[in-house]
Scaffold this active site. Sequence first.
Site, PDB file in Angstrom:
ATOM      1  N   LEU A   1      84.879  29.277  30.343  1.00 33.54           N
ATOM      2  CA  LEU A   1      84.701  29.746  28.979  1.00 33.54           C
ATOM      3  C   LEU A   1      86.070  30.002  28.367  1.00 33.54           C
ATOM      4  O   LEU A   1      86.953  30.580  29.015  1.00 33.54           O
ATOM      5  CB  LEU A   1      83.890  31.049  28.951  1.00 33.54           C
ATOM      6  CG  LEU A   1      82.368  30.962  28.952  1.00 33.54           C
ATOM      7  CD1 LEU A   1      81.772  32.360  29.028  1.00 33.54           C
ATOM      8  CD2 LEU A   1      81.835  30.235  27.727  1.00 33.54           C
ATOM      9  N   ASP A   2      86.260  29.593  27.111  1.00 32.53           N
ATOM     10  CA  ASP A   2      87.507  29.886  26.417  1.00 32.53           C
ATOM     11  C   ASP A   2      87.695  31.397  26.315  1.00 32.53           C
ATOM     12  O   ASP A   2      86.701  32.144  26.260  1.00 32.53           O
ATOM     13  CB  ASP A   2      87.485  29.296  25.007  1.00 32.53           C
ATOM     14  CG  ASP A   2      87.410  27.782  25.010  1.00 32.53           C
ATOM     15  OD1 ASP A   2      88.021  27.164  25.904  1.00 32.53           O
ATOM     16  OD2 ASP A   2      86.747  27.223  24.119  1.00 32.53           O
ATOM     17  N   PRO A   3      88.959  31.876  26.263  1.00 27.13           N
ATOM     18  CA  PRO A   3      89.182  33.315  26.085  1.00 27.13           C
ATOM     19  C   PRO A   3      88.430  33.883  24.878  1.00 27.13           C
ATOM     20  O   PRO A   3      87.903  34.998  24.934  1.00 27.13           O
ATOM     21  CB  PRO A   3      90.691  33.409  25.892  1.00 27.13           C
ATOM     22  CG  PRO A   3      91.228  32.240  26.661  1.00 27.13           C
ATOM     23  CD  PRO A   3      90.218  31.139  26.445  1.00 27.13           C
TER      24      PRO A   3
ATOM     25  N   ALA B   1      85.576  33.027  23.724  1.00 26.06           N
ATOM     26  CA  ALA B   1      84.128  33.072  23.924  1.00 26.06           C
ATOM     27  C   ALA B   1      83.733  34.173  24.908  1.00 26.06           C
ATOM     28  O   ALA B   1      84.526  34.637  25.714  1.00 26.06           O
ATOM     29  CB  ALA B   1      83.630  31.727  24.429  1.00 26.06           C
TER      30      ALA B   1
END
Length: 275
Positions: free
Chosen positions: A39-41, A43
């Site tokens: 997961l992107d930071p 998100a």
Amino acid sequence: MKPNALFVGYKPMFMSSNHYLQRLKRRFGVKKAGYSGTLDPFAKGVLVVAFGHYTRLFDHLNQEPKVYRATLWLGLHSDSLDIENVLGVEVIPPYSKERVEEVMGALEGEISYTPPKYCAKRIAGRRAYDMARNKEEVELPTLTMRVGRLSLLHYTHPFVHFEAEVSKGSYIRSLGEMIASRLGCYGALSSLERLSEGEMRFEGYRELEPLEILPYPKIDATSLKEEFLHGKKLLASDLGNPKEGKYIAEFEEFFSIIEIKEGQVVYLLNRMEKC
């Protein structure tokens, strides 16, 4: 939490997936751990985590479809397609709800897209987001995602709240950009949450039972325990001639994942201790 464990975590916003994993390792006192589906930071949400030998199960879990809930900010221009690298905000007139739903409906199915340059894809061994942060040229190949469902939850201009059910490896930031582009404006996500991966949702830090979620039929191989323990060569006939495919060979204390192929038993994962 046991040394070998599989569970669903919930990553907070503005924390990298790896930082979150390190926190879990300290919390539960384990040394070996991993996660599936970065997961992107920016998100938040579901992150499937494993400790110990269970990190080897990731390739065998059914993690589709992935379900996300997001907010698209129409008029927001961002290099990273979220609120982390904002270039500017354009005030635009509102659209009708019907028009937004029409655009979203047209994006269901197989669609081609280019991932955001701020992503974890590698280019010649380097992460695209590292190159983008260094202001280097980033050229990513066109990919395909499958959008099984794209639902408008609420539209309060300039914010479009939606839910998406997509295939593994899809970028919701790119999906948001496509919605905005087809409406004729810039757009980027102001929030993103992953709700589930396959049947796996966050329900507290409880251990999952691998034999309940692995997508393979089970074979009782108790009579061949010694053969499995030593990885001896076996034939499909030794297991009653099951059809070709992947199976769980189950024993009282452990299980193995095998594949029946051309009459042979192929060991994919051998001797995985039960929870």
